[in-house]
Write a protein that holds these residues in place. Structure first.
Motif, mmCIF file in Angstrom:
data_model
loop_
_atom_site.group_PDB
_atom_site.id
_atom_site.type_symbol
_atom_site.label_atom_id
_atom_site.label_comp_id
_atom_site.label_asym_id
_atom_site.label_seq_id
_atom_site.Cartn_x
_atom_site.Cartn_y
_atom_site.Cartn_z
ATOM 1 N N VAL A 150 50.156 35.616 9.620
ATOM 2 C CA VAL A 150 49.411 35.706 10.119
ATOM 3 C C VAL A 150 48.161 34.686 10.494
ATOM 4 N N GLY A 151 48.353 34.247 11.727
ATOM 5 C CA GLY A 151 47.165 32.926 11.795
ATOM 6 C C GLY A 151 46.270 33.609 11.836
ATOM 7 N N LEU A 152 45.063 32.460 11.197
ATOM 8 C CA LEU A 152 43.308 32.532 11.926
ATOM 9 C C LEU A 152 42.953 31.272 12.531
ATOM 10 N N VAL A 202 50.541 26.763 13.958
ATOM 11 C CA VAL A 202 50.262 28.176 14.234
ATOM 12 C C VAL A 202 51.616 28.055 15.126
ATOM 13 N N SER A 203 51.708 27.708 15.667
ATOM 14 C CA SER A 203 52.893 27.693 16.555
ATOM 15 C C SER A 203 54.377 27.565 15.996
ATOM 16 N N ALA A 204 54.240 26.517 14.705
ATOM 17 C CA ALA A 204 54.775 26.180 13.945
ATOM 18 C C ALA A 204 55.504 27.515 12.750
ATOM 19 N N ILE A 205 54.695 28.102 12.426
ATOM 20 C CA ILE A 205 54.851 29.389 11.223
ATOM 21 C C ILE A 205 54.370 30.466 11.593
ATOM 22 N N CYS A 206 53.647 30.765 12.111
ATOM 23 C CA CYS A 206 53.258 32.423 12.588
ATOM 24 C C CYS A 206 53.769 33.398 13.235
ATOM 25 N N ASP A 207 53.903 34.581 12.804
ATOM 26 C CA ASP A 207 53.990 35.599 13.712
ATOM 27 C C ASP A 207 52.896 36.301 14.380
ATOM 28 N N HIS A 208 51.911 35.908 14.267
ATOM 29 C CA HIS A 208 51.039 36.823 14.463
ATOM 30 C C HIS A 208 49.261 35.907 14.577
ATOM 31 N N ARG A 264 54.246 33.907 20.070
ATOM 32 C CA ARG A 264 54.975 33.807 21.276
ATOM 33 C C ARG A 264 53.843 34.154 23.049
ATOM 34 N N GLU A 265 53.471 35.847 22.894
ATOM 35 C CA GLU A 265 53.112 36.191 23.673
ATOM 36 C C GLU A 265 51.818 35.184 23.762
ATOM 37 N N LEU A 266 50.962 34.939 22.520
ATOM 38 C CA LEU A 266 49.601 33.862 23.212
ATOM 39 C C LEU A 266 49.856 32.824 23.995
#
Ligand SMILES: Nc1ncnc2c1ncn2[C@@H]1O[C@H](COP(=O)(O)OP(=O)(O)OP(=O)(O)O)[C@@H](O)[C@H]1O
Ligand SMILES: [Mg+2]
Lengths: 340, 306
Positions: free
Chosen positions: A39-41, A226-232, A248-250
């Motif tokens: 999860v990314g913040l 974020v784009s490199a490793i996060c799912d959410h 992806r959605e974001l």
């Protein structure tokens, strides 16, 4: 909705004491971390990312304290503890074994007066996991190898200042991973290293998560990470979450104007290289309760409602949520200040 | 290696300077040693003969070179007053001073570091205020006051400890405490401020994230980083303790180096005074070298550089 969650941060509030006054810097944050998920913040400097993270393993600085909410830890589905309610002793037992953390500054996050190997081995000592020094040393050397440090036997005896920034961050990761934790918190773990090293370290974190079904909370102000490793992803602004969505959605459909600003400020090679988008205005200071939207001063949508009323988190479909009056409906022309 | 040689040369230069200084000063101040030694009825002739036999009639540079030559051979001359070789007098007295300094240093350092750590861990709370008060007293009250106060309290009031030194370990406690008091105060203060500086270092967060309590993190990780300047201070304090020993030894009747130096001053015993000053300078230089070396040994960053 019935996801298998490892950690649930619910309505978390953190305040810092400033001139005898408690100023909230984290305000009602909700974050769900699924088992095995990354999860990314994201959010700009000072928005409260570190304070949120440090509330989880309860290492907030003395001037800050959690003043509300709960942080639920699901050992297994059905077995739940509130980390904020644990006694100091009990939370320390979880730290290093089940919850591990990697910090931003590899230069200062290692003790300069201790050999790196011994610093990693200390985790095993603290939790009395391995009594035999030869065995625990071996385990550390193996771990150093696993995080991609060449000549791990030799490096065991290195001092922090003898290693490069990237190597130190690998040491920090080895320290975090030595007990195979269930949750890794990486607080801007790659901010201080250069891009190639950053990519390697992100790969390392992702591989380790996948290999041992570990969850991670990756804190950054860099959308590229974020784009490199996060799912959410959770987007934080001024102490609260303004948007959350699958990664992806974001990226394909950013809704909050702040998120759109963050996305357009990623430099892309070949794509208008002289001009880097920035978000206008300054990071506002947390003031006493303001009834409008926190972002209204920097927002391009100029709607009266935004100055009057704080928006609620609203669902936009595809597991995508946003805290904005105009994102879902578009600015209502009747309300715009321009048509007075 | 070259660092060692450089330090060795430094010590030799310092000792030469000390010798020259004390030599000149002792010759400038009025009073002729020969007439001090003989009583006021002594004849001109006997004074002259004594002066000659002591070599005091030769020109000053020659006297100095003679002294140097003899000192190199380990001969620091004869004490005028006690009529014994200066070196043997010093070597008999030194063990007492060494014992006193060692004991008071251990008292000062153990107590000082403990107080400093407690102060830092509980900063701005009761234990901190208490220890800071005590160390402020320690720093601002002179040694002889502390000595007299301790004698009053421990002997006259509580009769717990002997008044004067009698060769036993127990009788060394009061002098050691009196002599170490100041040092304990400054060690406590430096330990506290050093630790306070470390308190918001990221590596302490790392230690807590690993599972150490805040106190243990400060103790196991912070102290390591705060202790280096304290060690330098402690080595410097050794020289302070040697000069403090002059007073302490007189108050408690210990026949150590300090008392010897005091006697030398009172009796204008030039060779003895020169000898004690030279010896003290040597001890202090060695102390400083030890401080340097331990600092280099303890700080990995310095170690890799050299
Ligand atoms: N030492 C401090 N004293 C007082 N307030 C502080 C201190 N450190 C942080 N804060 C407050 O806490 C807020 C949140 O800080 P936090 O460290 O969580 O930000 P962050 O999002 O991690 O930023 P960064 O990207 O710079 O690490 C800051 O905006 C600031 O107002
Ligand atoms: Mg931060």
């Amino acid at each position: 909705m019935n996801k298998d969650l490892l950690l649930e941060i619910k309505d978390l509030t953190v305040s810092v004491k400033r001139k005898k006054e408690a100023v909230p810097v984290v305000r009602g944050v909700d974050i769900d971390i699924p088992r095995g998920g990354i999860v990314g913040l994201v959010g700009e400097s000072g928005c409260g990312k570190s304070m949120t993270a440090k509330s989880v393993n309860r290492i907030l600085p003395p001037f800050a304290e959690t003043t509300g909410g709960s942080i639920l830890w699901h050992d297994s589905p059905g077995e739940t503890t509130d980390l904020l309610k644990l006694k100091e002793k009990e939370i320390r037992k979880k730290c290093g074994t089940e919850i591990a953390m990697v910090f931003q500054e590899p230069m200062t996050s290692l003790n300069p007066m201790m050999r790196v190997g011994d610093q990693i081995r200390e985790v095993l000592k603290i939790h009395k996991i391995e009594k035999d020094p030869a065995v625990s040393k071996e385990r550390v050397v193996k771990m150093l190898g696993a995080v991609g440090i060449p000549q791990p036997e030799l490096r065991y005896n290195s001092w922090p200042h003898e290693l490069s920034g990237g190597m130190r961050q690998r040491v920090m990761i080895a320290m975090a991973m030595i007990c195979s934790p269930k949750l890794l918190i990486a607080d801007e773990a790659t901010t201080a290293v250069d891009v190639t090293i950053e990519a390697q370290i992100l790969d390392l974190i992702r591989d380790m998560c996948h290999a041992s079904h570990m969850s991670a909370l990756v804190i950054t102000h860099n959308m590229g990470v974020v784009s490199a490793i996060c799912d959410h992803v959770y987007v934080m602004y001024l102490g609260s979450i303004v948007e959350k969505a699958p990664v992806r959605e974001l990226f394909t459909n950013p809704l909050h104007p702040y998120t759109r600003g963050l996305l357009s400020s990623i430099p892309r090679i070949g794509n208008n290289p002289e001009y880097l988008e920035t978000i206008p205005g300054n990071i506002p200071v947390v003031r006493k309760p303001f009834s409008g939207c926190d972002f209204c001063m920097r927002c391009s949508d100029d709607v009266r409602k935004c100055f009057m009323e704080s928006p609620e988190m609203r669902e936009a479909g595809n597991d995508h949520y946003v805290r904005c009056h105009t994102a879902l409906t578009g600015p209502d022309p009747g309300e715009s200040k321009g048509t007075e | 290696m070259s660092a060692v040689i450089r330090r060795g040369l430094g010590v030799i230069l310092v000792l030469l300077g000390v010798m020259l200084l004390i030599f000149v000063v002792l010759r400038i101040i009025p009073g002729d040693p020969a007439s001090v030694l003989l009583n006021e009825h002594a004849s001109e002739d006997s004074i002259r003969r004594l002066t000659e036999s002591m070599g005091l009639d030769k020109p000053l540079p020659v006297q100095f070179l003679d002294y140097l030559k003899n000192a190199l051979r380990g001969d620091l001359g004869q004490s005028y007053y006690m009529r014994k070789p200066v070196l043997s007098l010093i070597l008999t007295a030194f063990p007492y001073t060494l014992k006193l300094t060692a004991l008071s240093a251990s008292f000062a350092w153990i107590f000082g570091i403990l107080a400093g750590v407690v102060s830092a861990v509980y900063h701005d709370r009761l234990p901190d205020h208490l220890f800071r008060g005590i160390s402020l007293l320690g720093i601002s009250v002179p040694v002889f006051m502390v000595a007299l106060f301790l004698q009053y309290l421990m002997y006259f009031r509580l009769s717990l400890l002997p008044l004067m030194y009698d060769g036993s370990f127990v009788s060394m406690i009061l002098p050691a405490a009196a002599l170490g008091w100041n040092s304990a105060g400054s060690v406590a203060r430096l330990t506290r401020s050093g630790l306070m500086e470390q308190l918001d270092s990221p590596y302490l967060d790392t230690a807590r994230a690993k599972g150490l309590s805040t106190k243990k993190a400060i103790l196991f990780h912070g102290l390591r980083n705060a202790i280096l300047p304290v060690i330098t201070l402690m080595a410097l304090q050794l020289s302070g303790m040697l000069s403090g020993a002059v007073i302490t030894e007189s108050v408690f009747g210990i026949s150590g180096l300090g008392k010897l130096a005091l006697t030398a001053v009172q009796t204008r015993d030039m060779p003895l005074l020169q000898g004690t000053v030279l010896f003290t300078a040597l001890v202090i230089s060695v102390g400083n070298i030890i401080a340097d070396v331990t600092n280099t040994l303890l700080d990995p960053r310095l170690r890799t550089k050299s």
